[in-house]
Write an enzyme that holds these catalytic residues in place. Structure first.
Site, short mmCIF file in Angstrom:
data_model
loop_
_atom_site.label_atom_id
_atom_site.label_comp_id
_atom_site.label_asym_id
_atom_site.label_seq_id
_atom_site.Cartn_x
_atom_site.Cartn_y
_atom_site.Cartn_z
CB SER A 180 -17.97 67.00 -4.77
OG SER A 180 -19.12 67.81 -4.82
CG HIS A 208 -15.97 63.15 -4.82
ND1 HIS A 208 -15.01 63.66 -5.67
CD2 HIS A 208 -17.13 63.73 -5.17
CE1 HIS A 208 -15.57 64.54 -6.48
NE2 HIS A 208 -16.87 64.59 -6.21
CE LYS A 244 -16.23 63.06 -9.87
NZ LYS A 244 -17.58 63.34 -9.44
C1 LIG Z 1 -18.63 63.91 -10.20
C2 LIG Z 1 -19.90 63.49 -9.55
C3 LIG Z 1 -20.91 62.89 -10.29
C4 LIG Z 1 -20.84 62.79 -11.78
O1 LIG Z 1 -20.02 61.75 -12.19
P1 LIG Z 1 -19.49 61.74 -13.70
O2 LIG Z 1 -19.12 60.33 -13.92
O3 LIG Z 1 -18.35 62.68 -13.75
O4 LIG Z 1 -20.63 62.18 -14.55
C5 LIG Z 1 -22.01 62.41 -9.61
N1 LIG Z 1 -22.12 62.56 -8.28
C6 LIG Z 1 -21.18 63.15 -7.54
C7 LIG Z 1 -21.36 63.28 -6.06
C8 LIG Z 1 -20.04 63.64 -8.16
O5 LIG Z 1 -19.11 64.27 -7.44
#
Ligand SMILES: *Cc1c(COP(=O)(O)O)cnc(C)c1O
Length: 395
Positions: A180, A208, A244
């Site tokens: 990320s 992502h 995302k």
């Molecule tokens: C953003 C993220 C999460 C969390 O996801 P949310 O739906 O925002 O709680 C989990 N794992 C990774 C790798 C992330 O980047």
């Protein structure tokens, strides 16, 4: 003095170390431009990579579902909170990811902190990349399994740790597929081979990568294992998020029927949390359709990111190992990072300065995330401004 007085000291420490955060509060819709404190800014801070969060078709689907089934779900899915639309979305996610089954969690964070402790316990070992997301790290901590952290993407180190950990009852390897902060991909084929060789479970987090990578936009598993499809069988647990690229909210886990059955019974963040609003699931279903029907969204984002990376590199900025829509600019100190971020903001560009604890000390960076609605002119403006700030980012 009150029992909470220590908070003043701690907050002052954060402030002095340039690590105290304020909460920006944009008004209006999520998009390539957001308005903060009355000022429109070009938004490089959002993970809404395919520009679906404010897409009219998603809003319509959510509104319509709301009219039919209301807003809240009233209970955990295990009790009675699960709606037919959740089932529909789970089936669709399973088909999309080409797995037998899928389970919806309240968030991606909840998916990780619920799933890992359901898979490993005190008698087991977990092996994780040093750059894994915080929710994976917390899931490992909660599990009480013996933790082995290997240096980022170092498969020799992982191999050694797996040999040393051969006596544990169960072994779980866990990794982000697209990291990320650095925007680089995990060595997935090698992870799958090691899992096969050492009879370990392999769990990957596509948060992502979903929607962007792979011929059908299914993620890094599709993209990186296209030439070696037999290795997909050794990726046993796939975590994703709807929040995302899919523009909505919620997390999910995909895998075999048995795995999903077990998680529905044992993952505490699933069992003890209220089901996701059905309107969100309806919007996510629409997002999946758009991802299937409009590949140009992901293609555009990745192409523009490659172009931007090249321009920044030509200017002398270090974009690390990025090969995705996430383009970091490595700065180093939190103070300099903050200075460049503020200078960008004065020029109307919203770029988050990422500082500890999101990155290790000394590795502060600017994190640019690109989205489908960024125009070439917006990216030009960013590149031109970065050039004018070259003197600030000494590295
Ligand atoms: C953003 C993220 C999460 C969390 O996801 P949310 O739906 O925002 O709680 C989990 N794992 C990774 C790798 C992330 O980047």
């Amino acid at each position: 003095m009150t029992p909470l007085s220590w908070l003043d000291d701690q907050l002052t420490h954060l402030e002095e170390a340039d690590l105290r955060r304020a909460l920006p509060t944009p008004i209006g819709k999520q998009g390539a431009i957001v308005t903060i404190a009355g000022r429109p800014l070009i938004n490089f801070a959002s993970n809404d990579y395919l520009s679906l969060a404010a897409e009219p078709r998603l809003i319509e689907a959510a509104t319509e579902a709301c009219q039919h089934v209301g807003v809240g779900r009233g209970a955990s899915p295990l009790v009675m909170g699960r709606a037919d639309i959740h089932q529909c979305l789970e089936r669709r996610l399973a088909t999309w990811e080409q797995t037998e089954s899928a389970l919806l969690f309240p968030s991606g964070f909840a998916a990780n902190v619920g799933t890992i402790p359901a898979l490993v316990d005190r008698e087991d070992a977990v092996f994780g990349d040093a750059k894994n997301h915080a929710s994976i790290i917390d899931g490992c901590r909660l599990s009480r399994a013996q933790k082995h952290i290997y240096p980022h993407a170092d498969m020799n180190a992982l191999h050694r740790q797996l040999l040393e950990g051969a006596h544990f009852r169960r072994r779980l390897i866990v990794s982000d597929t697209l990291f990320s902060m650095d925007g680089d991909l995990a060595p997935l084929a090698e992870l799958a081979r090691l899992a096969q060789r050492h009879q370990a479970m392999l769990m990957v987090d596509e948060a992502h990568a979903s929607g962007l990578f792979g011929a059908q936009g299914r993620g890094a598993v599709e993209y990186l294992l296209a030439e070696t499809p037999h290795l997909k069988d050794h990726v046993h647990i796939r975590v994703g998020t709807l929040s995302k690229a899919l523009g909505t909210a919620g997390g999910y886990v995909c895998g075999s029927h048995r795995l999903i059955d077990w998680l529905a019974n044992r993952a505490r963040s699933y069992v003890f949390s209220t089901a996701q609003p059905a309107s969100i699931s309806a919007a996510a279903l629409t997002a999946l359709t758009i991802i299937e029907q409009e590949p140009e969204r992901r293609q555009t984002v990745l192409k523009q990111a490659a172009h931007l990376r090249k321009r920044l590199q030509t200017q002398g900025w270090d974009t690390g190992r990025s090969c995705s829509q996430i383009v970091p600019i490595m700065i180093g100190s939190p103070a300099t990072t903050l200075r460049v971020a503020l200078a960008l903001r004065e020029q109307g560009l919203l770029v988050p300065g990422i500082r500890p604890p999101s990155v290790p000390p000394g590795e502060s960076l600017l994190r640019l995330s690109l989205c489908y609605h960024h125009t070439p002119a917006m990216l030009d403006r960013l590149a031109d401004t970065m050039l004018s700030l070259r003197h600030l980012g000494v590295r």
